[in-house]
Write a protein that holds these residues in place. Structure first.
Motif, PDB file in Angstrom:
ATOM      1  N   SER A  86      -6.595  80.069  -9.435  1.00  0.00           N
ATOM      2  CA  SER A  86      -6.644  78.663  -8.997  1.00  0.00           C
ATOM      3  C   SER A  86      -6.311  77.707 -10.144  1.00  0.00           C
ATOM      4  N   PHE A  87      -6.660  78.077 -11.378  1.00  0.00           N
ATOM      5  CA  PHE A  87      -6.298  77.247 -12.529  1.00  0.00           C
ATOM      6  C   PHE A  87      -4.806  77.325 -12.832  1.00  0.00           C
ATOM      7  N   LEU A  88      -4.185  78.461 -12.533  1.00  0.00           N
ATOM      8  CA  LEU A  88      -2.780  78.665 -12.877  1.00  0.00           C
ATOM      9  C   LEU A  88      -1.808  78.145 -11.815  1.00  0.00           C
ATOM     10  N   LYS A  89      -2.292  77.794 -10.643  1.00  0.00           N
ATOM     11  CA  LYS A  89      -1.413  77.313  -9.563  1.00  0.00           C
ATOM     12  C   LYS A  89      -0.541  76.129  -9.992  1.00  0.00           C
ATOM     13  N   PRO A  90      -1.067  75.125 -10.720  1.00  0.00           N
ATOM     14  CA  PRO A  90      -0.197  74.003 -11.110  1.00  0.00           C
ATOM     15  C   PRO A  90       0.906  74.386 -12.093  1.00  0.00           C
ATOM     16  N   LEU A  91       0.788  75.521 -12.752  1.00  0.00           N
ATOM     17  CA  LEU A  91       1.793  75.924 -13.725  1.00  0.00           C
ATOM     18  C   LEU A  91       3.001  76.610 -13.102  1.00  0.00           C
ATOM     19  N   MET A  92       2.968  76.861 -11.826  1.00  0.00           N
ATOM     20  CA  MET A  92       4.056  77.592 -11.190  1.00  0.00           C
ATOM     21  C   MET A  92       5.268  76.685 -11.035  1.00  0.00           C
TER      22      MET A  92
ATOM     23  N   TRP B 288       5.275  85.143 -11.964  1.00  0.00           N
ATOM     24  CA  TRP B 288       4.029  84.800 -11.294  1.00  0.00           C
ATOM     25  C   TRP B 288       3.463  85.931 -10.440  1.00  0.00           C
ATOM     26  N   SER B 289       4.155  87.079 -10.398  1.00  0.00           N
ATOM     27  CA  SER B 289       3.600  88.214  -9.670  1.00  0.00           C
ATOM     28  C   SER B 289       2.697  89.069 -10.547  1.00  0.00           C
ATOM     29  N   LEU B 290       2.600  88.740 -11.821  1.00  0.00           N
ATOM     30  CA  LEU B 290       1.702  89.462 -12.728  1.00  0.00           C
ATOM     31  C   LEU B 290       0.244  89.153 -12.380  1.00  0.00           C
ATOM     32  N   PRO B 291      -0.684  89.996 -12.822  1.00  0.00           N
ATOM     33  CA  PRO B 291      -2.104  89.688 -12.580  1.00  0.00           C
ATOM     34  C   PRO B 291      -2.500  88.367 -13.251  1.00  0.00           C
ATOM     35  N   PRO B 292      -3.440  87.639 -12.665  1.00  0.00           N
ATOM     36  CA  PRO B 292      -3.815  86.319 -13.195  1.00  0.00           C
ATOM     37  C   PRO B 292      -4.302  86.345 -14.645  1.00  0.00           C
ATOM     38  N   TYR B 293      -5.018  87.380 -15.054  1.00  0.00           N
ATOM     39  CA  TYR B 293      -5.512  87.383 -16.429  1.00  0.00           C
ATOM     40  C   TYR B 293      -4.360  87.523 -17.425  1.00  0.00           C
ATOM     41  N   GLN B 294      -3.286  88.253 -17.057  1.00  0.00           N
ATOM     42  CA  GLN B 294      -2.131  88.344 -17.945  1.00  0.00           C
ATOM     43  C   GLN B 294      -1.403  87.001 -18.036  1.00  0.00           C
ATOM     44  N   LEU B 295      -1.299  86.316 -16.914  1.00  0.00           N
ATOM     45  CA  LEU B 295      -0.684  84.987 -16.928  1.00  0.00           C
ATOM     46  C   LEU B 295      -1.506  84.004 -17.750  1.00  0.00           C
ATOM     47  N   ALA B 296      -2.821  84.130 -17.664  1.00  0.00           N
ATOM     48  CA  ALA B 296      -3.686  83.234 -18.441  1.00  0.00           C
ATOM     49  C   ALA B 296      -3.500  83.491 -19.938  1.00  0.00           C
ATOM     50  N   HIS B 297      -3.448  84.756 -20.334  1.00  0.00           N
ATOM     51  CA  HIS B 297      -3.214  85.075 -21.744  1.00  0.00           C
ATOM     52  C   HIS B 297      -1.850  84.550 -22.195  1.00  0.00           C
ATOM     53  N   PHE B 298      -0.846  84.737 -21.369  1.00  0.00           N
ATOM     54  CA  PHE B 298       0.498  84.261 -21.691  1.00  0.00           C
ATOM     55  C   PHE B 298       0.517  82.742 -21.842  1.00  0.00           C
ATOM     56  N   SER B 299      -0.129  82.030 -20.924  1.00  0.00           N
ATOM     57  CA  SER B 299      -0.154  80.564 -20.975  1.00  0.00           C
ATOM     58  C   SER B 299      -0.869  80.057 -22.221  1.00  0.00           C
ATOM     59  N   ILE B 300      -1.963  80.695 -22.576  1.00  0.00           N
ATOM     60  CA  ILE B 300      -2.711  80.286 -23.770  1.00  0.00           C
ATOM     61  C   ILE B 300      -1.868  80.498 -25.027  1.00  0.00           C
ATOM     62  N   MET B 301      -1.191  81.640 -25.077  1.00  0.00           N
ATOM     63  CA  MET B 301      -0.355  81.915 -26.252  1.00  0.00           C
ATOM     64  C   MET B 301       0.837  80.966 -26.335  1.00  0.00           C
ATOM     65  N   VAL B 302       1.420  80.631 -25.191  1.00  0.00           N
ATOM     66  CA  VAL B 302       2.560  79.712 -25.179  1.00  0.00           C
ATOM     67  C   VAL B 302       2.149  78.336 -25.689  1.00  0.00           C
ATOM     68  N   VAL B 303       0.964  77.886 -25.340  1.00  0.00           N
ATOM     69  CA  VAL B 303       0.513  76.558 -25.777  1.00  0.00           C
ATOM     70  C   VAL B 303       0.088  76.561 -27.237  1.00  0.00           C
ATOM     71  N   SER B 304      -0.554  77.631 -27.714  1.00  0.00           N
ATOM     72  CA  SER B 304      -1.059  77.626 -29.089  1.00  0.00           C
ATOM     73  C   SER B 304      -0.020  78.061 -30.117  1.00  0.00           C
ATOM     74  N   PHE B 305       0.988  78.820 -29.722  1.00  0.00           N
ATOM     75  CA  PHE B 305       1.970  79.306 -30.689  1.00  0.00           C
ATOM     76  C   PHE B 305       2.705  78.198 -31.437  1.00  0.00           C
ATOM     77  N   PRO B 306       3.209  77.149 -30.755  1.00  0.00           N
ATOM     78  CA  PRO B 306       3.923  76.109 -31.526  1.00  0.00           C
ATOM     79  C   PRO B 306       3.059  75.439 -32.586  1.00  0.00           C
ATOM     80  N   TYR B 307       1.771  75.245 -32.312  1.00  0.00           N
ATOM     81  CA  TYR B 307       0.898  74.643 -33.319  1.00  0.00           C
ATOM     82  C   TYR B 307       0.767  75.543 -34.544  1.00  0.00           C
TER      83      TYR B 307
END
Length: 167
Positions: free
Chosen positions: A113-119, A129-148
């Motif tokens: 439900s948290f990842l729905k707006p990111l689609m 987006w067919s990956l399991p939600p926890y993998q998408l969550a890890h991917f999203s967190i890494m994408v946001v923190s990597f540039p910093y």
């Protein structure tokens, strides 16, 4: 939207040449990069771009994000900029670790439900987006923190180079 990226680059160059307090540097290093990411996400929601258009948007976002960190490292007051860099990067790392921990313990339905707006990826041959939600969550967190983290490393390299040139 591309105009806003150029505005961020200009603002970061202009503000880095003026005397600012540590709090202002912290706000600049936090809010302007987030604005460039928000501009990229808002621009990618439209279907008017092809593959190369998306590459250009990602590159412009990377340049605007990096300029916010590089200009203060080149022209700002070294102690203030370095202290604010440590503060912002530490904050990003702490938030990332908290989000990683929450990803491990939250049920998949809540994460989904948290990842729905990111689609925002449409028409991609690889259905991310067919990956399991926890993998998408890890991917999203890494994408946001990597540039910093990457910008922090590049800025620290600039500081080391400036210190080496003074010697």
């Amino acid at each position: 939207m591309i105009f806003l990226d150029f505005l961020i680059i200009f603002l970061s160059g202009y503000l880095s040449k003026t005397r600012l307090s540590i709090l202002n540097y912290i706000l600049i290093l936090t809010l302007l990069p987030l604005a460039s990411i928000a501009i990229m996400i808002a621009d990618m929601k439209y279907d008017r771009y092809d593959f190369y258009g998306y590459i250009v948007i990602i590159l412009l976002t990377g340049v605007s994000f990096l300029s916010v960190w590089v200009f203060p490292a080149l022209y700002g007051e070294n102690k203030k900029v370095e202290l604010s860099m440590y503060f912002v990067t530490g904050f990003v790392v702490l938030i990332s670790m908290v989000l990683f921990a929450m990803t491990e313990v939250l049920p998949n339905d809540i994460i989904e439900s948290f990842l729905k707006p990111l689609m925002i990826i449409k028409g991609n041959t690889y259905d991310l987006w067919s990956l399991p939600p926890y993998q998408l969550a890890h991917f999203s967190i890494m994408v946001v923190s990597f540039p910093y983290i990457a910008s922090f490393i590049i800025s620290k390299t600039i500081f080391k180079f400036k210190k080496y040139q003074k010697e």
